[in-house]
Enzyme design. Structure first.
Site, PDB file in Angstrom:
ATOM      1  N   LYS A   1     -49.687  11.735 -34.142  1.00  0.00           N
ATOM      2  CA  LYS A   1     -48.565  12.330 -34.488  1.00  0.00           C
ATOM      3  C   LYS A   1     -47.288  11.392 -34.425  1.00  0.00           C
ATOM      4  O   LYS A   1     -47.407  10.532 -33.623  1.00  0.00           O
ATOM      5  CB  LYS A   1     -48.047  13.464 -33.473  1.00  0.00           C
ATOM      6  CG  LYS A   1     -46.596  14.012 -33.801  1.00  0.00           C
ATOM      7  CD  LYS A   1     -46.480  14.756 -32.546  1.00  0.00           C
ATOM      8  CE  LYS A   1     -45.096  15.335 -32.521  1.00  0.00           C
ATOM      9  NZ  LYS A   1     -44.631  15.860 -31.347  1.00  0.00           N
TER      10      LYS A   1
ATOM     11  N   LYS B   1     -49.055   9.506 -29.895  1.00  0.00           N
ATOM     12  CA  LYS B   1     -47.760  10.019 -30.401  1.00  0.00           C
ATOM     13  C   LYS B   1     -46.587   8.674 -30.240  1.00  0.00           C
ATOM     14  O   LYS B   1     -46.298   8.306 -29.107  1.00  0.00           O
ATOM     15  CB  LYS B   1     -47.259  11.232 -29.190  1.00  0.00           C
ATOM     16  CG  LYS B   1     -45.810  11.817 -29.659  1.00  0.00           C
ATOM     17  CD  LYS B   1     -45.512  13.011 -28.907  1.00  0.00           C
ATOM     18  CE  LYS B   1     -44.113  13.527 -29.061  1.00  0.00           C
ATOM     19  NZ  LYS B   1     -43.684  14.683 -28.237  1.00  0.00           N
TER      20      LYS B   1
HETATM   21  C1  PBG Z   1     -41.925  17.542 -27.283  1.00  0.00           C
HETATM   22  C2  PBG Z   1     -42.331  17.685 -28.686  1.00  0.00           C
HETATM   23  C3  PBG Z   1     -41.843  16.771 -30.150  1.00  0.00           C
HETATM   24  C4  PBG Z   1     -42.235  17.333 -30.894  1.00  0.00           C
HETATM   25  C5  PBG Z   1     -43.610  17.969 -30.571  1.00  0.00           C
HETATM   26  N1  PBG Z   1     -43.460  18.230 -29.187  1.00  0.00           N
HETATM   27  C6  PBG Z   1     -40.322  16.340 -29.995  1.00  0.00           C
HETATM   28  C7  PBG Z   1     -40.164  14.986 -29.317  1.00  0.00           C
HETATM   29  O1  PBG Z   1     -41.186  14.392 -28.825  1.00  0.00           O
HETATM   30  O2  PBG Z   1     -39.166  14.563 -29.350  1.00  0.00           O
HETATM   31  C8  PBG Z   1     -41.979  16.904 -32.298  1.00  0.00           C
HETATM   32  C9  PBG Z   1     -42.591  17.847 -33.378  1.00  0.00           C
HETATM   33  C10 PBG Z   1     -42.063  17.732 -34.808  1.00  0.00           C
HETATM   34  O3  PBG Z   1     -41.125  16.847 -35.171  1.00  0.00           O
HETATM   35  O4  PBG Z   1     -42.430  18.488 -35.873  1.00  0.00           O
HETATM   36  N2  PBG Z   1     -42.021  16.422 -26.570  1.00  0.00           N
END
Ligand code: PBG
Length: 329
Positions: free
Chosen positions: A252, A199
């Site tokens: 992601k 991520k």
């Molecule tokens: C929570 C989380 C996030 C997303 C999914 N889980 C946001 C972040 O890390 O700030 C992002 C999902 C999206 O942008 O569609 N930590």
């Protein structure tokens, strides 16, 4: 005399031969996971469109049920839930509350649709007053190891409420092992962990932070989410999570990181999921609404690219629309 060049057009000549030689199968309904934002509120008719994500809503439990009903009728098979609690604090207590919003949403959906596959996002940022994904020191540092028990408690409470799969998105080190151990100790040995192993600290999450009301109040997430310039680090993260017991992995964002998806595909053997994040959705929607692109065609092409790169599952805000329009069956 045959010419000295490759006649690639032979196998593109008509739809029949194109169908015969296509390597990547078209998207299937079972590939899709639809995200929902559930709000803890007494107003059972609460439904608010997310301004930066046209067509996506914050929903009360009652409205969630209505929304999912339509989607299930159209063939939706899996969802991922995000919660927006009524109150936030510095221990993220809403994340692991017995009657927390995600726990209640899971019970509702599984009661009504036992065959709907319910995944939960396991993170603390939506439940923390400061919006970070872990416990914060007064100086603003996110502490890793003290956060792990809270994540483990959250995952166990989701699974105990009936979640089919838990998906930790916090990016704390060691959380997959902590969550796996806690699930097993609670007798939840069959609940899979699909970790957001890879991520990135991405600006493509902007619209989500409005949707989930989870923007960090100070600083950013760069001390725990990955640096976009790094590819080899993604393989270390992926291998570490598999070693800790992850059953499946998420990469992601998806579109701008298809090279990473492909490399992870080649490096590990668990199923992979691509997360087409909020910013990717919003850009396609915006261009589509302006008539600048053929929105449906771009939607499908963006998702096909993820499958071609090595994803089996895809978390996408387009899931409902694709099924409703019969673009995916
Ligand atoms: C929570 C989380 C996030 C997303 C999914 N889980 C946001 C972040 O890390 O700030 C992002 C999902 C999206 O942008 O569609 N930590």
């Amino acid at each position: 005399m045959s010419p000295h060049f490759h006649r690639g057009r032979r196998l593109r000549w008509n739809a029949q031969v194109r169908d015969m030689v296509r390597e990547t199968a078209p998207l299937l309904a079972e590939d899709l996971i639809m995200p929902y934002f559930v709000v803890e509120t007494d107003d059972q008719s609460f439904r608010k469109e997310i301004s930066a994500m046209p067509g996506q809503y914050q929903l009360s439990l009652g409205e969630l049920e209505k929304q999912v009903e339509r989607a299930v009728d159209n063939g939706l098979k899996a969802v991922i839930l995000f919660g927006i609690p009524a109150q936030k604090d510095e221990q993220a207590s809403g994340a692991y509350a017995e009657n927390g919003i995600v726990q209640e949403a899971v019970r509702r959906l599984k009661h009504r649709w036992p065959d709907l596959y319910v995944v939960t996002d396991v993170c603390l940022c939506e439940y923390m007053s400061h919006g970070h994904c872990g416990i914060l020191t007064p100086g603003g540092a996110v502490l890793n190891d003290p956060t792990l028990p809270l994540l483990a408690k959250t995952a166990v409470s989701h699974a105990a409420a009936g979640a089919d799969m838990v998906a930790p998105s916090d990016m704390m080190d060691g959380r997959v092992a902590a969550i796996r151990a806690a699930l097993d100790e609670s007798g939840l040995i069959m609940t899979p962990v699909m970790s957001y192993a890879v991520k990135y600290a991405s600006s493509f999450y902007g619209p989500f932070r409005e949707a989930a009301e989870s923007a960090p109040a100070c600083g950013d997430r760069k001390s725990y989410q990955m640096d976009p310039g790094n590819a080899r680090e993604a393989l270390i993260e992926a291998q570490a999570d598999v070693a800790e017991g992850a059953d499946a992995l998420i990469v992601k964002p998806a579109g701008p990181y298809l090279d990473i998806l492909r490399q992870v595909r080649d490096a590990v053997n668990v199923p992979l999921c691509a997360y087409q994040v909020s910013g990717e959705y919003s850009m396609i929607r915006a261009a589509g609404r302006n008539g600048w692109i053929n929105e449906e065609a771009v939607m499908l092409e963006s998702l096909l690219g993820m499958k071609r790169a090595g994803a089996k599952m895809i978390i996408t805000y387009f899931s409902e629309i694709l099924l409703e329009k019969g673009l995916v069956r």
